[in-house]
Design an enzyme around this catalytic site. Structure first.
Site, PDB file in Angstrom:
ATOM      1  N   ASP A 225       0.875  -1.281  -0.075  1.00 43.57           N
ATOM      2  CA  ASP A 225       0.117   0.068  -0.078  1.00 43.57           C
ATOM      3  C   ASP A 225       0.820   1.373  -0.026  1.00 43.57           C
ATOM      4  OD1 ASP A 225      -2.592   1.433   0.620  1.00 43.57           O
ATOM      5  OD2 ASP A 225      -1.313   1.915   2.395  1.00 43.57           O
ATOM      6  N   GLU A 294       1.351  -0.299  -4.818  1.00 45.17           N
ATOM      7  CA  GLU A 294       0.407   0.666  -5.246  1.00 45.17           C
ATOM      8  C   GLU A 294       0.993   2.244  -5.340  1.00 45.17           C
ATOM      9  OE1 GLU A 294      -3.604   2.867  -3.457  1.00 45.17           O
ATOM     10  OE2 GLU A 294      -1.889   2.395  -2.316  1.00 45.17           O
TER      11      GLU A 294
END
Ligand SMILES: *[C@@H]1O[C@H](CO)[C@@H](O)[C@H](O)[C@H]1NC(C)=O
Ligand SMILES: CC(=O)N[C@H]1CO[C@H](CO)[C@@H](O)[C@@H]1O
Ligand SMILES: [Ca+2]
Ligand SMILES: [Ca+2]
Length: 461
Positions: A225, A294
Site C-alpha cells: 500500500d 500501489e
C-alpha cells in the site's frame, strides 16, 4: 503408412510442446485473474452489517466460478478502523470485526483447496496510533523512541508551528503535535496513522518480520500500500506550490508539489529489499510470492518500482493509467494512446497489468457507463499483462450515493459537507450486491455499515 503417421504425430507433439512450454514459461501471477476484495463490503455472515472472513469463505465457490485465480484482501488486521483497516494496531492479528486467526487459517486452507491464491495487503508507511510501538514511542521507551518521525516545533515569536508546510493526503498539515512528547509527528494520511521511520533499521527489520510471518503462514504474496510515501526527505524545507495550486484549497494535498515526501530515492531501495526477501523464499521452494505495489506516480518514477538492471522490484506496480487518463469522455484514440503509453514506457522484459477500479476511485461503471463495463473487462483481459478486478465491477456495480450525514470516509469528512462528494471514497465501497433480497443479500441485518445501493436499504449503523 507408419512413417508418415509417425511423422505427423511427431510434428503434432512438437508443436504442442511448443505451446505448452511457452505457456508454462509464465508463472501463476501472470496467468491468474486477480480480484480485490474489500472485506467490509463483501459478505456479512454473522449479521452485524459488516463483511467478514467467513463471508469470503462462503463465496469462494462464486469466485471459482468467476475464474478468479488470486484474491487480494484489503487489510484484515487488527485496526481501530479510522481508515477502515489501513490503520493497523497489530500487524500479526486479525481484526475481531472480520473474525479470528482460525477463520483466516480456514480461509487460506479453502483457497488452497480451490487453487485460488491469497494475497494480503501490506501497509508499510504507517501504523495506527493505537499500535503499541507508537504508544511506547510517545513515552520514548526504547527501542521504540525513533520508530516514528518526530520533530521539534518551529518556534516563531514564541509561538509553536509545525516544522514545515507538508500536507497530509487527507487534508491539512501532515504534522500533529503530541503534548506528552512535546514534539510533532508526521502523518502522510490521517492523524491516527503516524508514519513509521524507515531510517531506523529496527523498523525495517520489524516490517520484514511481518512479511516473513505471513509468508510462513502460507500466503501467496502481498499488495503493498501507498509505497511512494514510505520515505520522506531529511531536508525539512517547505515543498513548493503545485503548478495548478490555484485549483485547490491550501489544505488540499494537491496544493503542493511533493518533491520531498513522495518517491524518494531510498523508497526504491526498500522496495527492492522487500522483493529480495520474497525471492529468498522462492530460492528455498521454487514457488513465487508475488509483490504488487500501489503508486500513483509519474511514469518514469512508476517504472522504477519494477526494479533496475541489478535489483528486482515489484512483479508489477499497479497500472492506474486507465483510471487516471480515461473516462466517459474518452474516444478510441484515447484508449489506444493510454495503452501504448504504458506498453512503450514499461521496461522491455517487464510484465504489465491493468487496473480499472479500487476502493479509492469512483466505480468504473460510474466513471464510464454501465454499458461499458463488459468492454472494459474484455480489454483488461485481452491485453498483455495481468488483469485486476475490484469486487463488484464484474457486475457493473455503480457508485452508491452516500449523503453527508452517512459519510464515514476520513478523507471526505476532513473537507466538509460542501466538497465531500468529490473526495469521498464511500461511494465505491457500498456493499456487494449479491441478489435482490433486502440489503442486496449482503447482510441479514436491517442496517449495513454503508448503505446498499438498493431501494430496500436501511441506513448505516
Ligand atoms: C539499482 O538500485 C540500487 C538501489 O537499491 C542502486 O544501488 C543501484 O545503483 C541501481 N543500479 C542501477 C544500474 O541503477
Ligand atoms: C487503493 C488503496 O489501497 N488505497 C489506500 C492507500 O493507502 C491509504 C492509506 O493507507 C488508504 O487510505 C487507501 O485506501
Ligand atoms: Ca460481520
Ligand atoms: Ca512515510
Amino acid at each position: 503408412m507408419l512413417p508418415s503417421i509417425f511423422f505427423i504425430g511427431c510434428l503434432a507433439t512438437l508443436s504442442l510442446q511448443g505451446v505448452q512450454s511457452k505457456y508454462s514459461a509464465l508463472d501463476w501471477w501472470q496467468t491468474s485473474i486477480f480480484y480485490q476484495i474489500y472485506p467490509r463490503s463483501f459478505k456479512d455472515v454473522n449479521g452485524d452489517g459488516i463483511g467478514d472472513l467467513k463471508g469470503i469463505m462462503h463465496k469462494m465457490g462464486y469466485l471459482k466460478q468467476l475464474g478468479v485465480g488470486a484474491i487480494w484482501l484489503s487489510p484484515i488486521y487488527k485496526s481501530p478502523m479510522v481508515d477502515f483497516g489501513y490503520d493497523i494496531s497489530d500487524y500479526r492479528d486479525i481484526e475481531p470485526v472480520f473474525g479470528t486467526i482460525t477463520d483466516f487459517n480456514n480461509l487460506l486452507a479453502e483457497a488452497k483447496a480451490k487453487k485460488i491464491k491469497l494475497v494480503l495487503d501490506f501497509v508499510p508507511n504507517h501504523s495506527s496510533n493505537e499500535h503499541i510501538w507508537f504508544q511506547r514511542s510517545v513515552e520514548k521507551i526504547q527501542p521504540y523512541a525513533d520508530y516514528y518521525i518526530w520533530k521539534d516545533a518551529k518556534v516563531i515569536n514564541g509561538e509553536r508551528h509545525p516544522p514545515n508546510n507538508w500536507l497530509s493526503c487527507f487534508g491539512g498539515s501532515a504534522w500533529e503535535w503530541n503534548d506528552k512528547r512535546q514534539q510533532y509527528y508526521y502523518h502522510a494520511f490521517a492523524v491516527q496513522q503516524p508514519d513509521l521511520n524507515y531510517r531506523n533499521p529496527a523498523v525495517v527489520e520489524e516490517m520484514k518480520n511481518v512479511l516473513r510471518y505471513w509468508i510462513e503462514k502460507g500466503v501467496d504474496g502481498f499488495r503493498m500500500d501507498a509505497v511512494p510515501f514510505v520515505f520522506e526527505s531529511t531536508n525539512l524545507e517547505d515543498e513548493p506550490l503545485a503548478g495548478d495550486y490555484k485549483e485547490h484549497e491550501p489544505t488540499d494535498h494537491d496544493y503542493l508539489e511533493h518533491t520531498l515526501t513522495v518517491d524518494q530515492p531510498e523508497t526504491f531501495d526498500l522496495i527492492y529489499q522487500f522483493r529480495e526477501l520474497l525471492d529468498g523464499y522462492k530460492l528455498l521452494d521454487g514457488y513465487t510470492r508475488v509483490m504488487m505495489t500501489e503508486c500513483y506516480s509519474p511514469l518514469d518514477k512508476m517504472m522504477r518500482y519494477f526494479g533496475n538492471s541489478t535489483r528486482r522490484g515489484a512483479h508489477f506496480p499497479f497500472n492506474f493509467l486507465p483510471i487516471e487518463r480515461l473516462s466517459r469522455q474518452s474516444n478510441a484514440k484515447d484508449f489506444a494512446n493510454t495503452i501504448m503509453e504504458w506498453e512503450t514506457k514499461k521496461p522491455k522484459d517487464a510484465w504489465g497489468n491493468w487496473v480499472i477500479g479500487n476502493h479509492d476511485q469512483k466505480r468504473a461503471a460510474s466513471r464510464f457507463d454501465a454499458e461499458f463495463i463488459d468492454g472494459l473487462h474484455m480489454m483488461t483481459l485481452l491485453l498483455p499483462g495481468t488483469a485486476i478486478t475490484y469486487n463488484g465491477d464484474e457486475l457493473g456495480m455503480e457508485d452508491s450515493f452516500i449523503r453527508w450525514d452517512q459519510t464515514v470516509d476520513p478523507q471526505a469528512i476532513n473537507v466538509g459537507p460542501k466538497r465531500y462528494q468529490a473526495f469521498s471514497r464511500d461511494f465505491p465501497r457500498s456493499p456487494f450486491q449479491w441478489d435482490s433480497s433486502p440489503n442486496a443479500g449482503f447482510t441479514t441485518n436491517l442496517y449495513s455499515w454503508l448503505p446498499c445501493s438498493t431501494p430496500t436499504t436501511g441506513t448505516r449503523i
